[in-house]
Structures are given as C-alpha cells and as structure tokens.
Design a protein around this motif. Structure first.
Motif, mmCIF file in Angstrom:
data_model
loop_
_atom_site.group_PDB
_atom_site.id
_atom_site.type_symbol
_atom_site.label_atom_id
_atom_site.label_comp_id
_atom_site.label_asym_id
_atom_site.label_seq_id
_atom_site.Cartn_x
_atom_site.Cartn_y
_atom_site.Cartn_z
ATOM 1 N N ALA A 1 47.240 39.546 40.716
ATOM 2 C CA ALA A 1 47.649 38.578 40.069
ATOM 3 C C ALA A 1 47.074 37.581 41.380
ATOM 4 O O ALA A 1 46.194 36.262 41.162
ATOM 5 N N PRO B 1 53.383 38.988 28.599
ATOM 6 C CA PRO B 1 53.405 39.501 30.226
ATOM 7 C C PRO B 1 52.132 39.184 30.989
ATOM 8 O O PRO B 1 51.834 38.612 31.547
ATOM 9 N N ASP C 1 53.576 36.874 34.026
ATOM 10 C CA ASP C 1 52.911 37.639 34.777
ATOM 11 C C ASP C 1 51.785 37.181 35.336
ATOM 12 O O ASP C 1 51.450 37.535 36.457
ATOM 13 N N VAL C 2 50.594 36.710 34.450
ATOM 14 C CA VAL C 2 49.271 36.529 34.605
ATOM 15 C C VAL C 2 49.401 35.219 34.965
ATOM 16 O O VAL C 2 48.327 34.793 36.117
ATOM 17 N N ARG D 1 53.413 51.779 35.188
ATOM 18 C CA ARG D 1 53.978 50.844 35.905
ATOM 19 C C ARG D 1 53.082 51.947 36.799
ATOM 20 O O ARG D 1 52.171 52.111 38.242
ATOM 21 N N GLN E 1 49.033 42.207 36.446
ATOM 22 C CA GLN E 1 50.215 41.727 36.779
ATOM 23 C C GLN E 1 50.396 41.660 38.610
ATOM 24 O O GLN E 1 50.216 40.813 40.105
ATOM 25 N N SER E 2 49.564 43.144 38.727
ATOM 26 C CA SER E 2 49.373 43.525 40.387
ATOM 27 C C SER E 2 48.760 42.624 41.105
ATOM 28 O O SER E 2 48.911 42.517 42.493
ATOM 29 N N VAL F 1 47.364 44.609 31.723
ATOM 30 C CA VAL F 1 48.184 44.031 32.244
ATOM 31 C C VAL F 1 48.980 44.304 33.455
ATOM 32 O O VAL F 1 48.874 43.262 34.234
ATOM 33 N N VAL F 2 49.103 45.637 33.570
ATOM 34 C CA VAL F 2 50.390 45.189 34.486
ATOM 35 C C VAL F 2 49.132 45.771 35.911
ATOM 36 O O VAL F 2 49.539 45.564 36.902
#
Length: 167
Positions: free
Chosen positions: A88, A114, A118-119, A43, A85-86, A81-82
């Motif tokens: 999205a 996730p 989260d996406v 992250r 997510q950030s 993925v992160v």
C-alpha cells in the motif's frame, strides 16, 4: 501468465479444500468461483511471492494484482487484495482507477471491505495537496454511485483514513 501469477494460482489450488470452497460459496454466494484455500494460505502465498521477488516495482505490483483479479475466483482476488495491502505504501493516486474497477467487479463485501480499509484508506491518508483533492473527488463520485459496494468502499475508505492508524 507471469511467473509470479502462476506461482500464486498453483499455490492456492494446491492449498484448496472442497469443503472450504463449498462453505465459502454458501456464505458469499455463487457469483464467483472458489478454490477453498484458507486466508492463511493466501497470505502465506503472497508473502512467499514477495520474498521471491523482493524488488517488484509499482508497475509490477499493480500488474500482478490485475492479473490475479482477472479470473473471477475469490481466492485469487483476495490474493490481489493482500498484495495491495502489503504494498500500500507504494500505491499512487492514479491507482484509484484500477481499485475502482476491482470494487465494481468484486461482487462481495468480503473483497470490498479490505480494499477500502487496508488499501484505499492508507493511500488516501498519505496523500497531500492536489493528489488528495483528486482522491477526495473520486471518493465523492463513488459515494454517489448506484453501485452499493462502491458507495460502501467510499464510506469505509474515508472512515479508515480519518482514523489514520497505519504503519
């Protein structure tokens, strides 16, 4: 490899721990390789990349996510993925094709969950009209697939979108 991609890979390898890598392999399986970087390090690395490159466009974000995903290392894929997510809020209906590829290649629920929650869920919740109809058709197709992780992604995405608890 892009400058941002090299930075992420270097940082993840620098933050690696043999014991964490072995624990992940025991927990998640051996279909992927593991550096042994912590979730916090992943992250933080993505946060640093976004600070270094604050004006990344949609295409640059999706290209970087694909670049990170291309190497079957768990921490690189989790970094992708992160990143998604950030960012999205900038994703589009058409990005479901890329995300579907990620889900098909994920091999572990620790990456699929996730991505779905989260996406895909916030993406779906933000769509209207024809874009929403198209996305729902994509999720219907995922739900009918023999791939267990793709079916799982469809279910979690819809459940998350119905909750509607997004920033």
């Amino acid at each position: 490899m892009s400058e941002a991609g090299e930075f992420v890979d270097f940082a993840l390898q620098r933050g690696a721990s043999w014991s964490r890598a072995e624990a992940a392999r025991q927990s998640l399986g051996s279909e992927l390789s593991y550096y042994g970087a912590s979730v916090g390090a992943i992250r933080g690395t993505i946060r640093d990349v976004l600070r270094r490159h604050p004006d990344l466009s949609h295409d640059e974000v999706t290209a970087l996510s694909s670049e990170l995903w291309d190497v079957p290392v768990f921490e690189r894929r989790l970094a992708a993925v992160v990143l998604l997510q950030s960012k999205a809020g900038m994703l589009k209906n058409s990005d479901l094709t890329r995300i579907e590829g990620f889900v098909r290649q994920a091999r572990v629920a620790a990456l699929v969950d996730p991505l779905a929650v989260d996406v895909v869920a916030p993406l779906l919740a933000g769509l209207e009209g024809q874009d929403r109809v198209h996305a729902e058709r994509v999720l219907d197709r995922w739900a009918g697939e023999p791939d267990e992780l793709l079916r799982r992604a469809a279910m979690l995405s819809r459940a998350g979108a119905q909750k509607g608890e997004f920033d």
